[in-house]
Design a protein around this motif. Structure first.
Motif, short mmCIF file in Angstrom:
data_model
loop_
_atom_site.label_atom_id
_atom_site.label_comp_id
_atom_site.label_asym_id
_atom_site.label_seq_id
_atom_site.Cartn_x
_atom_site.Cartn_y
_atom_site.Cartn_z
N LEU A 11 4.41 6.84 -13.15
CA LEU A 11 4.03 6.55 -11.76
C LEU A 11 3.02 7.57 -11.26
CD1 LEU A 11 7.44 5.44 -10.38
CD2 LEU A 11 5.31 4.15 -10.19
N CYS A 15 -0.68 6.74 -10.00
CA CYS A 15 -1.14 7.12 -8.67
C CYS A 15 -2.47 7.85 -8.75
CB CYS A 15 -0.08 8.01 -8.02
SG CYS A 15 -0.44 8.36 -6.33
N ALA A 18 -5.05 5.36 -9.23
CA ALA A 18 -5.39 4.63 -8.01
C ALA A 18 -6.29 5.47 -7.11
CB ALA A 18 -4.11 4.23 -7.28
N LEU A 22 -10.01 4.61 -6.02
CA LEU A 22 -10.31 4.55 -4.60
C LEU A 22 -11.53 5.39 -4.29
CD1 LEU A 22 -9.12 3.46 -1.95
CD2 LEU A 22 -7.85 5.58 -1.76
N ALA A 28 -14.59 -4.67 -7.89
CA ALA A 28 -13.38 -5.36 -7.46
C ALA A 28 -12.14 -4.77 -8.11
CB ALA A 28 -13.50 -6.84 -7.77
N ARG A 336 -7.98 -11.68 -9.56
CA ARG A 336 -8.35 -10.28 -9.45
C ARG A 336 -7.12 -9.42 -9.28
NH1 ARG A 336 -10.39 -10.96 -4.89
NH2 ARG A 336 -11.35 -8.97 -4.54
N ILE A 337 -6.39 -9.62 -8.21
CA ILE A 337 -5.16 -8.86 -8.04
C ILE A 337 -3.99 -9.66 -8.60
CG2 ILE A 337 -3.59 -7.86 -6.37
CD1 ILE A 337 -6.17 -6.32 -6.60
N ALA A 338 -3.98 -10.92 -8.29
CA ALA A 338 -2.86 -11.77 -8.70
C ALA A 338 -3.15 -12.35 -10.07
CB ALA A 338 -2.68 -12.90 -7.69
N ASP A 362 -1.11 -3.27 -15.77
CA ASP A 362 -1.32 -2.40 -14.61
C ASP A 362 -2.77 -1.92 -14.49
OD1 ASP A 362 1.27 -2.66 -13.89
OD2 ASP A 362 1.92 -0.67 -14.53
N ASP B 3 -14.50 -7.75 0.04
CA ASP B 3 -13.56 -7.67 -1.08
C ASP B 3 -13.32 -6.24 -1.54
OD1 ASP B 3 -13.07 -10.29 -1.19
OD2 ASP B 3 -14.57 -10.74 -2.70
N ARG B 4 -14.41 -5.46 -1.56
CA ARG B 4 -14.26 -4.12 -2.11
C ARG B 4 -13.33 -3.31 -1.24
NH1 ARG B 4 -19.19 -0.18 -2.44
NH2 ARG B 4 -18.01 0.72 -0.73
N SER B 6 -11.07 -4.43 0.78
CA SER B 6 -9.68 -4.92 0.74
C SER B 6 -9.01 -4.46 -0.55
CB SER B 6 -9.65 -6.44 0.88
OG SER B 6 -10.01 -7.08 -0.31
N ASP B 7 -9.76 -4.44 -1.65
CA ASP B 7 -9.16 -3.94 -2.89
C ASP B 7 -8.84 -2.46 -2.78
OD1 ASP B 7 -8.97 -6.24 -4.50
OD2 ASP B 7 -11.13 -6.19 -4.79
N MET B 8 -9.72 -1.71 -2.11
CA MET B 8 -9.45 -0.28 -1.95
C MET B 8 -8.19 -0.07 -1.13
SD MET B 8 -13.35 1.01 -1.36
CE MET B 8 -12.92 2.67 -0.85
N ILE B 10 -5.67 -2.05 -0.95
CA ILE B 10 -4.53 -2.36 -1.79
C ILE B 10 -4.22 -1.21 -2.73
CG2 ILE B 10 -3.78 -3.85 -3.71
CD1 ILE B 10 -5.37 -6.07 -2.10
N LEU B 11 -5.26 -0.61 -3.28
CA LEU B 11 -5.02 0.53 -4.16
C LEU B 11 -4.38 1.68 -3.40
CD1 LEU B 11 -8.19 0.33 -6.33
CD2 LEU B 11 -5.85 0.44 -7.19
N ALA B 12 -4.83 1.88 -2.18
CA ALA B 12 -4.24 2.96 -1.38
C ALA B 12 -2.75 2.68 -1.15
CB ALA B 12 -4.97 3.07 -0.05
N CYS B 15 -0.81 3.31 -4.17
CA CYS B 15 -0.68 4.73 -4.45
C CYS B 15 0.43 5.34 -3.59
CB CYS B 15 -2.01 5.42 -4.18
SG CYS B 15 -2.01 7.12 -4.68
N ALA B 18 3.60 4.43 -5.10
CA ALA B 18 3.93 5.21 -6.29
C ALA B 18 4.46 6.59 -5.89
CB ALA B 18 2.70 5.34 -7.18
N LEU B 19 3.84 7.19 -4.87
CA LEU B 19 4.28 8.51 -4.41
C LEU B 19 5.70 8.44 -3.84
CD1 LEU B 19 1.12 10.03 -2.74
CD2 LEU B 19 2.35 10.89 -4.74
N ASN B 39 -3.74 -9.15 -2.19
CA ASN B 39 -4.55 -10.36 -2.24
C ASN B 39 -3.81 -11.42 -3.05
OD1 ASN B 39 -6.66 -9.27 -0.79
ND2 ASN B 39 -7.89 -8.79 -2.60
N THR B 40 -4.20 -12.65 -2.88
CA THR B 40 -3.66 -13.72 -3.72
C THR B 40 -4.83 -14.51 -4.29
OG1 THR B 40 -3.57 -15.51 -2.10
CG2 THR B 40 -1.76 -13.91 -2.07
N ALA B 41 -4.52 -15.52 -5.07
CA ALA B 41 -5.58 -16.35 -5.64
C ALA B 41 -6.27 -17.20 -4.56
CB ALA B 41 -5.00 -17.25 -6.73
N ASP B 362 2.88 -6.13 -9.72
CA ASP B 362 2.69 -4.69 -9.51
C ASP B 362 3.95 -4.01 -8.96
OD1 ASP B 362 0.20 -4.85 -10.46
OD2 ASP B 362 -0.83 -4.63 -8.55
#
Lengths: 396, 396
Positions: A11, A15, A18, A22, A28, A336-338, A362, B3-4, B6-8, B10-12, B15, B18-19, B39-41, B362
């Protein structure tokens, strides 16, 4: 390290990954610099995934040269070289005369050390037969000679008779057989009739000599109405071809539409069924064909729903003992995510497939190709705008 | 938001998750407090997943009461209550007289608001027929009455004739039909002969009245050699049962061994093939049965390799418009880091299955059940030591 600690370490690594992604914010599915450590389904096997190089645009295939350098094809039509771990800035071949629409596979001649021959497959653009505006395209095989720094004199040695409108996604693999002949896949070119038509090279696996001529012992040589280069019939999009190490068994990955991604074992003159036999459905949800016909070959393995199979490799190295003899299949699942790309592992026993494992999901990368390197590690290519070469090694 | 970005984001979020998990360090797949955004399809659909409650041990099923409270079964044999968003500390039923080995499903009587009846299915332990040491077990259906705070007087109303050695993993679902009868699944109890044996309740879907008696219009009533409670034959481990909203179609999820997880549409008197017809392989890799037989029912949907299907729900709410009419299937794929539980989404069009999507992988949780709540959101249970109730809502 006990399980809880090892999971916590994973994990933490995730992190950091990620945060790196970021900070970069480049695309993407941004992939950082790693390395990443993962548990696997084998309790004695933890793996480390590390980057060999960033900076490739949709890398498609990889060839390891005897001197330690590595050649990589990029789908937009460039041939790249990695030497001493560094990606050279400029492409190392001039392919402008070929009219490349998409560049696919690369393979070295079995006697590459003597003759330097490099083989490439690609989608070749050409004018429409009636001369009207717009392009037609087919699958072609070119050969050039590596001089130690560049691949020179790249020329077609075989152009498949699979001309169809230029229509995007496609694939063609090449692999040399133990007998020195060359197998080349020619995908369906989105023509539903071609794969069952013995007068078309589309939707076929072809067998050629190393100069592009047709071997006299091909299964359909001399049969009226059949192209003599055809080895097997009824294929859709052939994404991977590999000989099982130490055998004459040719294994193939082939993408279905929705559902029905397949691994087939290819035998001379047989029909693998597309589009008459499939576990898949069309993109509009309609059932296509039937799941089984006694006169056509069933897949050895299949995936429903699709994972979008790509390159294929058997692992025969000593570095990851639990994986010896396993099959690895790249997966590029759309989304992309899903639903994300991953690496499929298949273990076998005396009964056939024994179990499967999904690895690296992952990382959220489309895995285009997987190969065992001369160092006994597994190498992966990612089909991304910032595509990478990654390698899998045992984790400490 | 592009998109970029929103993906960032999601990564945040990933993260932070994970913490949190790292700080807690409680279990193999620690899940933090969320919420998480994905995000979804569907480009117009971003979802938020948030925790309703932690602190459940392998929750199996959920029932929404008219007063807003929620009853939840825990597989080890406890019935729990959530009121005003808080999990009550003590179980709300005394099940000690039932000899519960594993507690499974819960369902409310269609007239629960009037009669307070609550139905439970479970694996019941009993002595061996010859009185020797060790337990046998079967699947049973009990009924009790909710008095506003506890479920009292829980007593068996039907004990299936599916006695086999006590052998771990199993499942039984219950669902009320539009006509007021009750469908109950009785899994294969690891006896390969029972599912095709009409004198055994194992490997069957059963149809009962709300008092546990057998409806006179069951398909095998009066047929010699058939148990009259049987509705359909040839099932393995039945993990989900649901009526498609607004129809009399009974949809079922059923786990194969390796490969061959199925969704079936259950019709009276038909044979669904286990173990004669399956897309799966046994755990030793041997092929089992055949993929198709004209006299047995093929699945409506299937998964190869297995995702370990569990609970099932159609989404009919207004909160997530892109998901209306979609089928959701929990997935519990074995494995901790590699190959993880997720939520499968299936969209349909006039041709049948139109596309599938893998959600929430995830989070690395085994999803045991999925239901639509009275608020039009999707609720999930995780089959973990620190099991949770989660809900999916539209993300802002």
């Amino acid at each position: 390290m006990d399980d809880r600690l090892s999971d916590m370490k994973i994990l933490a690594v995730t992190c950091v990954f990620a945060l790196q992604a970021l900070a970069q914010g480049q695309q993407a599915n941004p992939l950082g610099d790693g390395p990443w450590v993962f548990n696997t389904a084998e309790r004695n096997t933890r793996i480390q995934v590390s980057i060999v190089t960033h900076g490739l645009s949709h890398p498609w295939s990889i060839a390891f040269l005897p001197d330690g350098a590595v050649l990589i094809t990029e789908r937009p039509g460039r041939l790249r070289l990695i030497r001493n771990g560094a990606l050279e800035k400029e492409p190392v071949a001039d392919l402008s005369a070929l009219n490349v629409d998409q560049l696919f596979d690369i393979a070295l001649h079995p006697k590459f050390a003597e003759n330097g021959w490099v083989y490439l497959t690609y989608i070749k653009k050409g004018k429409r037969p009636d001369g009207s505006n717009g392009y037609w395209a087919t699958t072609a095989l070119a050969r050039g000679k590596f001089d130690g720094s560049r691949v020179r004199d790249v020329k077609d040695i075989f152009v498949a008779d699979a001309w169809e409108p230029l229509n995007g996604g496609d694939a063609s693999r090449i692999v040399f057989a133990p007998d020195g002949t060359l197998f080349m896949s020619s995908s369906h070119r989105r023509n539903p009739d071609a794969p069952q038509d013995p007068k078309s090279d589309a939707g076929k696996i072809l067998r050629l000599n190393d100069d592009g001529s047709v071997p006299k012992d091909n299964p359909f040589v001399g049969r009226a109405g059949y192209k003599p280069e055809i080895y097997s019939i009824g294929h859709r999009t052939v994404m991977g071809l590999v000989f099982k190490p130490g055998t004459n068994q040719l294994w193939e990955t082939e993408n279905g539409p929705q559902g029905g991604d397949e691994v087939n074992i290819i035998k001379p003159g047989l029909n693998y069924g597309w589009p008459l036999v499939t576990y898949g459905r069309d993109y509009d949800g309609k059932r296509m064909g039937v799941p089984y016909r006694a006169d056509m070959e069933p897949p050895e393995l299949f995936w429903v729903p699709s994972v979008t199979t790509s390159g294929i490799a058997f692992y025969s190295g000593a570095k990851i003992p639990a994986w010896r003899g396993n099959l690895f299949v790249g997966a590029m699942t759309v989304g992309r995510i899903a639903g994300t790309g991953n690496l499929q592992r298949v273990a076998f026993n005396e009964n056939g497939e024994q179990k499967r494992e999904t690895l690296l999901s992952d990382l959220h990368q489309r895995i285009r190709d997987v190969r065992e390197g001369p160092d006994g590690l597994l190498y992966l290519l990612t089909d991304e705008n910032d595509g990478v070469v990654m390698k899998i090694s045992p984790a400490q």
